[in-house]
Scaffold this motif. Structure first.
Motif, PDB file in Angstrom:
ATOM      1  N   ALA A 194      16.569  -0.161  -4.259  1.00  0.00           N
ATOM      2  CA  ALA A 194      15.497  -0.777  -3.389  1.00  0.00           C
ATOM      3  C   ALA A 194      16.270  -0.638  -1.750  1.00  0.00           C
ATOM      4  CB  ALA A 194      15.031  -2.180  -3.756  1.00  0.00           C
ATOM      5  N   THR A 195      15.366  -0.675  -0.806  1.00  0.00           N
ATOM      6  CA  THR A 195      15.801  -0.562   0.467  1.00  0.00           C
ATOM      7  C   THR A 195      15.194  -1.866   1.367  1.00  0.00           C
ATOM      8  OG1 THR A 195      16.114   1.778   0.322  1.00  0.00           O
ATOM      9  CG2 THR A 195      16.575   0.962   2.674  1.00  0.00           C
ATOM     10  N   ALA A 196      15.696  -2.766   1.899  1.00  0.00           N
ATOM     11  CA  ALA A 196      15.090  -3.587   3.099  1.00  0.00           C
ATOM     12  C   ALA A 196      15.054  -2.775   4.501  1.00  0.00           C
ATOM     13  CB  ALA A 196      15.790  -4.826   3.176  1.00  0.00           C
ATOM     14  N   THR A 197      13.719  -2.888   5.006  1.00  0.00           N
ATOM     15  CA  THR A 197      13.499  -2.020   6.456  1.00  0.00           C
ATOM     16  C   THR A 197      12.734  -2.995   7.293  1.00  0.00           C
ATOM     17  OG1 THR A 197      12.065  -0.488   7.135  1.00  0.00           O
ATOM     18  CG2 THR A 197      11.544  -1.340   5.296  1.00  0.00           C
ATOM     19  N   GLY A 198      13.086  -2.794   8.394  1.00  0.00           N
ATOM     20  CA  GLY A 198      12.172  -3.758   9.544  1.00  0.00           C
ATOM     21  C   GLY A 198      10.936  -2.855   9.802  1.00  0.00           C
ATOM     22  N   ARG A 199      10.450  -1.764   9.141  1.00  0.00           N
ATOM     23  CA  ARG A 199       9.396  -0.937   9.471  1.00  0.00           C
ATOM     24  C   ARG A 199       8.540  -0.828   8.229  1.00  0.00           C
ATOM     25  NH1 ARG A 199       8.313   2.219  13.357  1.00  0.00           N
ATOM     26  NH2 ARG A 199       7.802   4.037  11.743  1.00  0.00           N
ATOM     27  N   ILE A 200       8.446  -1.804   7.366  1.00  0.00           N
ATOM     28  CA  ILE A 200       7.448  -1.864   6.183  1.00  0.00           C
ATOM     29  C   ILE A 200       5.899  -1.304   6.319  1.00  0.00           C
ATOM     30  CG2 ILE A 200       6.755  -4.223   6.195  1.00  0.00           C
ATOM     31  CD1 ILE A 200       8.043  -2.338   3.221  1.00  0.00           C
ATOM     32  N   ALA A 201       5.591  -1.851   7.513  1.00  0.00           N
ATOM     33  CA  ALA A 201       4.167  -0.922   7.768  1.00  0.00           C
ATOM     34  C   ALA A 201       4.010   0.520   7.473  1.00  0.00           C
ATOM     35  CB  ALA A 201       3.501  -1.609   9.109  1.00  0.00           C
ATOM     36  N   GLY A 202       4.998   1.096   8.241  1.00  0.00           N
ATOM     37  CA  GLY A 202       5.060   2.642   8.070  1.00  0.00           C
ATOM     38  C   GLY A 202       5.264   2.993   6.372  1.00  0.00           C
ATOM     39  N   ALA A 203       6.007   2.376   5.666  1.00  0.00           N
ATOM     40  CA  ALA A 203       6.208   2.652   4.157  1.00  0.00           C
ATOM     41  C   ALA A 203       4.920   2.364   3.528  1.00  0.00           C
ATOM     42  CB  ALA A 203       7.278   1.804   3.705  1.00  0.00           C
ATOM     43  N   VAL A 204       4.200   1.180   3.778  1.00  0.00           N
ATOM     44  CA  VAL A 204       2.859   0.935   3.292  1.00  0.00           C
ATOM     45  C   VAL A 204       1.854   2.036   3.556  1.00  0.00           C
ATOM     46  CG1 VAL A 204       1.298  -0.629   3.309  1.00  0.00           C
ATOM     47  CG2 VAL A 204       3.297  -1.612   3.303  1.00  0.00           C
TER      48      VAL A 204
END
Ligand code: PAF
Length: 337
Positions: A194-204
Motif C-alpha cells: 500500500a502507498t499513501a498519496t496526497g492525490r487520491i482523487a486521481g487514483a480513484v
C-alpha cells in the motif's frame, strides 16, 4: 512489534506503538482477504457482517484463504453482527461493502465511532465519500482508497485470493500525515502492498475508468478479465467506453487526470488479473445487485452535467440493469412458468 503497525491520532499528534484495532465492515471476499491478512500480521481484527449467522459461522469455523500459490490457510477470526461491538475502540474501519450496501451497513455505526477513529473506504466507483458521510454524519475522519487486489468467495468463511495488486490510500481533503502513512505501512507489512498519496482523487478516477470498461463487459459476457482483449470486437468496445469516461473526467475533474493512456491501464489490468471474474460478474452470477450505478452510472450522470455524450456507458447501465432484473424475474414464480 511483531509485524503490527503504529498509528498516530487524528491530527498526527499521538503515536500509538501497538497493534491496530481494525474493524472490517463487510465480510465478503475482499473484506475477508484484508481481515485475514491483517489478523495474520498481529492486528486485532474484527469482521463486521450484517447477518448474525455469517458472523457466528466465521467465529466457529475461522476464515480460510486459498492463497495465490495454492496453499490453503485457516486462522481464527473475531466476527460480529453488533455495530456497537464493531465500532467500540476501533482505530481503523475499512469499508469493503458493495456501494449499494453503504447506507444499510454504516447507518447503524452513526454516533458510535471513537473521536480518533479513521474510516478507510476501498469501495469501487464514485460517490463513496458522500454516501459514507450521509450515513455517518459530517464529523467523521475519512480516507479514500483503491485496491487492485482480487478475491472470490468460494464458500462460507472461505475465500480465494485471485490477484495481488497495490492499494493506494489518501485523504480527500488533505495531504498524507503520520497516521495514514502508518496505515499504509501496516497494510504493506501484512502482505497488502500500500502507498499513501496526497492525490487520491486521481487514483480513484484511474480505477473508475478501469472498472467502467472491465466490470460491465465481463458481467454481460461472462468472460474472465484476461479474455476481454482477446475476444473479437471487445478491445474496441473497451477503448470506446474508456474514451467516453476519460472525456467526462477531463471536463468534470481535470485536476485528477493522471499521465498515460487509460486504455493501456485497462489492458494492463486485464493482463494482471487475467484469471479473475470481475466483482460485477460475481454479483450477477450470485444474483446480487451490481455497482453499475456507482461506476458507469456516475460517468453518465457527470457527462450529462458537463455536456459530454456517453452513449456506450449509458447502454451498459441499461443492459446491466436489465440483466439484474432478469435475475429477479427468473426467481419469481411467474418467471418459472
Ligand atoms: O471490480 C473488480 O473486479 C476489480 O476492481 C478489477 C480491477 C476490475 C479486477 O477484477
Amino acid at each position: 512489534m511483531d509485524g503490527a503497525g503504529a498509528v498516530a491520532g487524528a491530527a498526527g499528534r499521538r503515536a500509538i506503538a501497538r497493534p491496530l484495532r481494525v474493524t472490517i465492515v463487510g465480510a465478503g471476499a475482499m473484506g475477508s482477504l484484508y481481515g485475514g491478512r491483517l489478523a495474520d500480521a498481529g492486528h486485532r481484527v474484527l469482521l463486521y457482517a450484517r447477518r448474525a449467522e455469517q458472523a457466528a459461522a466465521l467465529r466457529e469455523r475461522g476464515l480460510t484463504i486459498e492463497e495465490l500459490d495454492g496453499r490453503v490457510t485457516t486462522r481464527p477470526v473475531a466476527a460480529t453482527a453488533d455495530p456497537g461491538e464493531a465500532a467500540a475502540g476501533a482505530d481503523l474501519l475499512i469499508v469493503l461493502v458493495k456501494t449499494t450496501d453503504t447506507a444499510a451497513a454504516l447507518g447503524p455505526f452513526r454516533g458510535r465511532l471513537g473521536a480518533d477513529a479513521l474510516l478507510l473506504t476501498l469501495q469501487n466507483g464514485l460517490g463513496n465519500e458522500a454516501a459514507i458521510r450521509a450515513a455517518l454524519g459530517e464529523g467523521i475522519d475519512l480516507a479514500l482508497g483503491t485496491t487492485a487486489a482480487g478475491a472470490l468467495t468460494v464458500g462460507p468463511g472461505r475465500v480465494r485470493h485471485t490477484g495481488a495488486g497495490p492499494t493506494t490510500i489518501g485523504y480527500p481533503d488533505r495531504g498524507v500525515d503520520g497516521r495514514l502513512a502508518a496505515v499504509a505501512a501496516a497494510l504493506s507489512a501484512a502482505g497488502l502492498p500500500a502507498t499513501a498519496t496526497g492525490r487520491i482523487a486521481g487514483a480513484v478516477w484511474a480505477k473508475l475508468l478501469v472498472n467502467a470498461a472491465i466490470n460491465p463487459v465481463t458481467a454481460l459476457t461472462g468472460l474472465r478479465n484476461g479474455e476481454l482483449p482477446e475476444t473479437p470486437g471487445l478491445a474496441a468496445l473497451l477503448r470506446g467506453i474508456v474514451a467516453e469516461a476519460a472525456a467526462v473526467q477531463r471536463a468534470a475533474a481535470p485536476e485528477t487526470v493522471e499521465p498515460g493512456d487509460p486504455f493501456e491501464r485497462v489492458l494492463a489490468t486485464c493482463a494482471a488479473t487475467a484469471a479473475n471474474r470481475s466483482s460485477m460478474l460475481q454479483d450477477i452470477a450470485a444474483d446480487r445487485p451490481t455497482e453499475i450505478d456507482a461506476i458507469n452510472g456516475a460517468i453518465v450522470a457527470l457527462g450529462a452535467r458537463h455536456g459530454i455524450a456517453t452513449p456506450l456507458n449509458a447502454a451498459l447501465v441499461a443492459l446491466v440493469h436489465g440483466r439484474e432484473s432478469s435475475v429477479v424475474s427468473r426467481q419469481s414464480p411467474e418467471g418459472t412458468g
